[in-house]
Design an enzyme around this catalytic site. Structure first.
Site: not given
Ligand SMILES: [Zn+2]
Length: 394
Positions: A79, A81, A143-144, A168
């Site tokens: 991601h 963000d 994503e966050e 991640e």
């Molecule tokens: Zn993450």
């Protein structure tokens, strides 16, 4: 091919491009800068880049960068963000990558802009001119906060490959499962009135007491009926997070709200759980004469599970020399699985440093991650099917 900046320079530029996503509008930012950097670097390495605007979010974009064609292949996903940051609690500028004590500090250094820099730096040193199966770099938005980037990929059936790795931070441990997350609100509406005479109103707090008692029985049933030994907390959890109701002791409480989360194990359906909770409420409405409404605070995240026999899990266990495990945080993994990919989570840096002031990526995470990425690309993109079969026979 045009030269790419150094790994550290790429990481610095990504960190320096703010891309906070947050449900609070005053924090929320576009991720366009990060997408543009990745697009220019990946194009320079021969990838076909598609920048995909998100529906109803004009400032948010996914990037799908593809090298090669075929019905198999590998997605390396992350991601773009970051979460917001606590200004006073950083020792250095969160948007300026800084090296201290063998660590690279910066917002998003480990969660997870650093991953993209590591992928690019690995790819540049590989001979990828005749990939047998596609290599796809996927960079998502939001994503966050809402996971709307990954949801849009599913809605538009956007991406196709056999396997996917999400980078991640897992301290380089392969992860094959996590729980789902639902965040829900129950609102009880009664009738306010003078406290001296209960018949002048209908107390929403009294009704909420009944709601909470029933939910606690439901929670107990979930714990009794569902177990998964691969998790540290090996049962589904439900947490009452906050409650608001009423204003004064001498007024009958007219309205009360409860917010809770529910974390289901793989194999459990969020929708089925919601339906079961919804079934409990009319009985309490009838008994108490109140109106009770159930609603979601956020769109749910389904639990994630990829069978441990999957080729990509086996390959990552071999490359890292670690057994696949589970985590307590949620990822976009279930959305990529919905797109038909066998997905695992594996990345550099520790989740302990994510979402914290002074977030960092330890330098010693970089080289082992590059070896994992190289190994996966060789196996899933560079080998022909015959070579793979031969290897399996050997
Ligand atoms: Zn993450």
């Amino acid at each position: 091919m045009p030269a790419l900046p150094s790994l550290i320079s790429m990481m610095s530029q990504l960190v320096a491009s703010p891309s906070i996503s947050c449900s609070q509008a005053h924090w929320d930012q576009s991720n366009k800068g990060v997408i543009q950097l990745l697009e220019s670097w990946l194009s320079s390495q021969g990838f076909q880049c598609e920048v995909m605007p998100l529906p109803d979010q004009p400032n948010k974009f996914n990037l799908i960068a593809t090298l090669g064609t075929g019905d198999g292949g590998l997605v390396l996903a992350g991601h773009t963000d970051t979460v917001p940051y606590d200004k006073g609690r950083w020792k250095s500028d969160p948007f300026k990558l800084e090296e201290r004590d063998q660590k690279l500090y910066g917002l998003g250094s480990c969660d997870m802009k650093g991953f993209f820099a590591i992928v690019l730096d690995t790819v540049r040193h590989m001979q990828l001119s005749d990939v047998k199966q596609p290599l796809i770099i996927l960079a998502t938005a939001d994503e966050e906060s809402s996971m709307s980037g990954a949801r849009a990929l599913v809605d538009q059936n956007k991406i196709k490959a056999r396997y996917a790795l999400i980078g991640e931070p897992t301290s380089l441990t392969p992860i094959y499962a996590h729980k789902g997350i639902m965040m829900e609100r129950i609102q009880v509406t009664g009738q306010a009135g003078h406290s001296s005479n209960p018949s002048l109103g209908n107390n929403a707090l009294d009704a909420m007491h009944a709601v909470m008692s029933e939910l606690m029985i439901f929670r107990q049933q979930l714990k009794a009926n569902y177990r998964d030994a691969s998790f540290v907390i090996d049962y589904p959890t439900m947490n009452f997070g906050c409650i608001h109701g009423g204003d004064n002791p001498n007024r009958i409480c007219g309205r009360c709200e409860l917010e809770f989360d529910l974390r289901a194990l793989p194999g459990m359906s969020n929708q089925a759980l919601m339906a079961e909770i919804a079934q409990i409420l009319p009985r309490i409405e009838e008994k108490t004469g109140t109106i009770i409404q159930l609603s979601s605070l956020f769109a749910d995240v389904p639990s994630f599970y990829t069978p441990i026999e999957s080729d990509i899990i086996k390959a990552c266990e071999a490359l890292t020399n670690r057994q696949a495990s589970t985590v307590a945080f949620a990822t976009e993994g279930s959305f990529l699985n919905q797109l038909g990919m066998e997905t695992l989570i594996l990345g550099p840096g520790s989740i302990d440093q994510a979402h914290q002031p002074n977030e960092f990526m330890a330098l010693d995470q970089i080289q082992p991650m590059q070896e994992v990425i190289r190994g996966l690309i060789e196996r899933f993109c560079l080998q022909t099917n015959e070579q793979k079969n031969e290897e399996q026979r050997a």
